[in-house]
Structure formats: C-alpha cells, structure tokens
Write a protein that holds these residues in place. Sequence first.
Motif, short mmCIF file in Angstrom:
data_model
loop_
_atom_site.label_atom_id
_atom_site.label_comp_id
_atom_site.label_asym_id
_atom_site.label_seq_id
_atom_site.Cartn_x
_atom_site.Cartn_y
_atom_site.Cartn_z
N ALA A 1 15.04 -3.76 0.29
CA ALA A 1 14.37 -2.76 1.12
C ALA A 1 12.89 -3.10 1.14
CB ALA A 1 14.59 -1.37 0.55
N SER A 2 12.41 -3.63 2.25
CA SER A 2 10.99 -3.99 2.35
C SER A 2 10.47 -3.66 3.73
CB SER A 2 10.81 -5.50 2.09
OG SER A 2 9.58 -5.93 2.64
N ALA A 3 9.44 -2.79 3.77
CA ALA A 3 8.87 -2.41 5.06
C ALA A 3 8.13 -3.58 5.70
CB ALA A 3 7.92 -1.24 4.87
N GLN A 4 7.63 -4.48 4.87
CA GLN A 4 6.90 -5.62 5.44
C GLN A 4 7.87 -6.56 6.16
OE1 GLN A 4 4.56 -7.28 2.24
NE2 GLN A 4 3.13 -5.56 2.26
N ILE B 1 7.14 2.84 -4.51
CA ILE B 1 6.96 1.51 -5.11
C ILE B 1 5.50 1.22 -5.51
CG2 ILE B 1 6.82 0.34 -2.83
CD1 ILE B 1 8.60 -1.12 -5.90
N ASP B 2 4.54 1.65 -4.69
CA ASP B 2 3.13 1.35 -5.00
C ASP B 2 2.55 2.29 -6.06
OD1 ASP B 2 3.18 -0.70 -3.18
OD2 ASP B 2 2.30 0.46 -1.55
N LYS C 1 4.31 -8.22 -6.45
CA LYS C 1 3.24 -7.51 -5.73
C LYS C 1 1.93 -8.28 -5.92
CE LYS C 1 5.62 -4.18 -3.95
NZ LYS C 1 5.80 -4.14 -2.52
N LYS D 1 -3.50 2.92 4.28
CA LYS D 1 -3.64 1.46 4.43
C LYS D 1 -2.55 0.89 5.34
CE LYS D 1 -3.17 -1.36 0.67
NZ LYS D 1 -2.24 -2.46 0.99
N SER D 2 -1.30 1.26 5.08
CA SER D 2 -0.20 0.73 5.91
C SER D 2 -0.40 1.09 7.37
CB SER D 2 1.14 1.32 5.44
OG SER D 2 1.48 0.84 4.17
N ARG E 1 2.50 -10.93 6.38
CA ARG E 1 3.92 -10.84 6.75
C ARG E 1 4.09 -10.24 8.15
NH1 ARG E 1 5.33 -9.17 0.84
NH2 ARG E 1 5.75 -11.18 -0.13
N THR F 1 0.65 -7.25 3.65
CA THR F 1 1.04 -6.62 4.91
C THR F 1 0.51 -7.45 6.09
OG1 THR F 1 0.97 -4.47 3.83
CG2 THR F 1 0.99 -4.45 6.22
N ARG G 1 11.18 -14.52 2.63
CA ARG G 1 11.79 -13.26 3.07
C ARG G 1 11.46 -12.91 4.52
NH1 ARG G 1 9.65 -8.82 -0.94
NH2 ARG G 1 10.49 -10.26 -2.47
N ARG H 1 -1.36 -1.35 10.90
CA ARG H 1 -0.50 -1.29 12.09
C ARG H 1 -1.25 -0.78 13.31
NH1 ARG H 1 2.48 -1.04 7.53
NH2 ARG H 1 4.69 -1.63 7.53
N GLU I 1 10.94 -5.56 -7.57
CA GLU I 1 9.96 -5.93 -6.55
C GLU I 1 8.52 -5.93 -7.10
OE1 GLU I 1 9.66 -6.83 -3.02
OE2 GLU I 1 11.46 -7.71 -3.84
N ARG J 1 9.35 2.51 4.13
CA ARG J 1 8.39 3.27 4.96
C ARG J 1 8.60 2.92 6.43
NH1 ARG J 1 3.11 1.65 1.94
NH2 ARG J 1 4.63 1.73 0.27
C1 S3P Z 1 3.80 -2.07 2.80
C2 S3P Z 1 5.06 -2.20 2.29
C3 S3P Z 1 5.36 -2.31 0.86
C4 S3P Z 1 4.17 -1.85 0.01
C5 S3P Z 1 2.88 -2.42 0.50
C6 S3P Z 1 2.62 -1.99 1.94
C7 S3P Z 1 3.63 -1.97 4.27
O1 S3P Z 1 5.64 -3.66 0.55
O2 S3P Z 1 4.37 -2.20 -1.34
O3 S3P Z 1 1.81 -1.98 -0.30
O4 S3P Z 1 2.53 -1.60 4.73
O5 S3P Z 1 4.59 -2.26 4.99
P1 S3P Z 1 7.12 -4.31 0.67
O6 S3P Z 1 7.51 -4.32 2.07
O7 S3P Z 1 6.95 -5.70 0.13
O8 S3P Z 1 8.00 -3.46 -0.19
#
Ligand code: S3P
Length: 425
Positions: free
Chosen positions: A164-167, A311-312, A339, A20-21, A96, A93, A124, A25, A335, A192
């Motif tokens: 720590a947030s990839a989003q 986390i997921d 969600k 999905k992530s 953000r 995702t 954020r 992208r 965190e 991630r």
């Molecule tokens: C994601 C980042 C994570 C994850 C989400 C997908 C992404 O969220 O929980 O399902 O694709 O960058 P956070 O960045 O809020 O931790």
Amino acid sequence: MKLDFTNRSLNCDIEVPGDKSISHRAIMFGAIAHGDTHIKGFLYSEDCKSTLSCFRQLGVEIKELENEIIVHGKGIQGLKKPLEHLDVGNSGTTIRLMSGLLAGSAISATLFGDASIAKRPMARVIKPLSEMGANIKGSIDGNYAPIKVTGTQLKGITYKMPIASAQVKSAILLAGIHAEGETRVIEPNPSRDHTERFLRAFGGAIFTENNEIVIKGNQQLHGQLLHIPGDISSAAFWMVAAAITPGSEVKLLKVGLNPTRTGIIDVMKEMGSDIEIEELESTGEPYGNIIVRYSNLRGTVIDGELITRLIDEIPIIALLATQALGQTTIRNAEELRVKETDRIAATSEQLSLLGANIIPTKDGLIIKGGSKLFGAEVDSCGDHRIGMMLAVSALVTDGPVILNNADAIAVSYPTFINDLNKNLC
Ligand code: S3P
C-alpha cells in the motif's frame, strides 16, 4: 542545537503549515492542467520547494504572490525539456510522482536527489510504468535514482500493488491520465487518496470502489482554486507534545482530517488521550480543529491497515508510547525501513540514547512505557520526522537534549523549533 524544555508546558493555539502531500500535488496538477490554478496555504518547505523548482525547470510559469501561488498550466504538452537534470532534493513524493507524470509527456528528463533519495527503492514505480510502455530507466540494477524518463505514448494497465503506497499509486494514476485506455489500480488496503481527490476536483474521470481505482485515459484537466489545510503529520508533533507534557493543552487549527491520514487520532484515543475534534465545513479535503490535553496514557497494539493511515507518525507515536503505562507493539511497518532514513533503526537508536526501553523488530518496534527519559546528545539522522520527534522529547527529559543535524526539519516544517520555543510556558 540545545533544547532545554524541562518542566515547561504548552498552552496555545497553533496553525500548522500546509499539508506536504497536497502541496506537491497542487503544483503537479496545476502544471498539467489547462488554465490557472490558484493555491492558498502552500507549504514552503524544502521538499515542496524542490517540486516547485522542478516544474519551473520544465518551463511552467509559477507566480509566487504574498498569500497565494498561481500555476499557469498549459497541459502536459506544454512542458519543455529541461536544460539540466531535475533535483528532487530529499523528496520521495517528487521523484516518484514526477516519474509517472513525465512518462506520458513529450519530453525527456533525468530526476536525481540527495544521498537519502539515492538509497530509496524506485523499482516500485519503474516496474508498473514500464508495463504501461514507459521509457524509464533507473540506476544500479534499475532500482535507484537517478531515473531517466523519455516521454512516450502509454497504454492503460491493471496493476495489483504488492504494497500500500500512495506514491506508487499516484505515479501510475498520473501516467494513466494521458495513456490510451483505462488504468486500474488495486491496492492491498487504502493509502492516502489526495491524488484521486485532485483528479476529481480538476474535472477528471475517476471511479473508486473498495480498493480499486479506475481512471479513463487521454483526459484534459482544468485549473482550480485550492485551499490547502494544515498537515496532520506536522500537527502530530504538537498533539503528542500536549498529550505527554503535564499541564498542557494545545488547539491545532484547520488541520486536514482526510480519513486516510487520521490513524494518529485513533491511536491516541485508544491510548487514553484527551482529544477533541471540531470538524469544519469543507468542499474539498476535510479539515477541522484538534484539541489535545495532557492525560494518563496506556500502551496499545498498532498493526494491519492502521499502519498505512499513520505511517509517517510512527516515530512520534514511539515517543508517546515511552510515556504510557505498559507495552506498545508496532508491527507490519516494514515500509519504515525505506523512508527518508531507516526509521525503525533511527527511532529505536535515538530514543534509547535518552533512556527509553525500545526494541526494534524486523517490521516495527516494541516499547515498554514508563521509563523516565534523560537529557542526552541525539541526532536527526538527516530525517525531518526523527528530528521533530527528538525536539518534542526534550519536554519530558530531566535535562537538555542536544539535537544534532536539526536543519533536516526544514524538509517539512521549517519553523517548528522556533514555534515550539515561542509557545512554551
Ligand atoms: C506520501 C506517501 C507516503 C508517505 C510520504 C508521502 C505521498 O509514502 O510516507 O511521506 O505524498 O504520497 P509511500 O507511498 O511510500 O507509503
């Protein structure tokens, strides 16, 4: 939906849907690059379809063929002002990352989503993007969707992320691509890194060292050929299903094994799972096969940096822990409160309805394993991962599980219940 899986087991090879992530992208990078991006293995789930339709509204031509998607990228300047507000559905995702991407464009747009999105914190991303000079406004104290973005010339910043947030990281990096000067992001621990890998693959200038990522501004990206591996966050439901159901063995084919996402494998090994990894040759995101067999399990402690890498997967790990000997403690996972739903509350409430011994804490869960679960009526709470965890629980309950609001599962894995039903022995 009635799930009657009592005394059944799983013996199968499964190819889970695309990550999905990475799918989100792939569309985003394809849209802001110059030239065509060919995407194989795209995840056709509700979340990724939201991203796809947002970019169509922005005038990006996207062709859907039988086995691939072609995005005709014309660069950030090629985006057109949408006629209507952009609906991100349930996808954090999408909202953000698009906030960052649009901040440096030449258009304005408003992003909104469903009732869950309306409750999720947006400051954020709004805060660092504003520091870059973005013209971006949230609603209700500026912290919530809808978010209005009016593209403008941005400047690079150094941003020390409080979480720590990839989003959040990705929103800043996507803005940084078209900013003036360098953008530097410092993470408390690595989240991630798909966005960084995309930037490199699309010909961007990016440097990473320890927890710092630096990208150059005013970059031009170029379309690519992409193969999206299976989503380890979807595979996790099969992995746990096999691990807790006597007589089971499941082989998951071509699953993404990016080390920033494989915390679930480490935890399952630590808990005594019978799990084997076959790595396959890859030039992009690492991937391979995962084989899991039923075995006896023991409790563990999950905290610190490991939390970011799984986390997921915490709802499904909680179910795993109910079947282990001894206590499992999950902490530093606050965190989860923000969600798709409050996953600490939803996981503990729903598993308690099935007879689990599970206590919510402010930043995690304490699960005392070894209690026999019984069939009962439960609810996905509108959250795909809670829904799939409860569907898997039906393999170890002594009677049927009635799962309400099961349609939420389509957010990441539309065929999950069907695939589960098909593969039961
Ligand atoms: C994601 C980042 C994570 C994850 C989400 C997908 C992404 O969220 O929980 O399902 O694709 O960058 P956070 O960045 O809020 O931790």
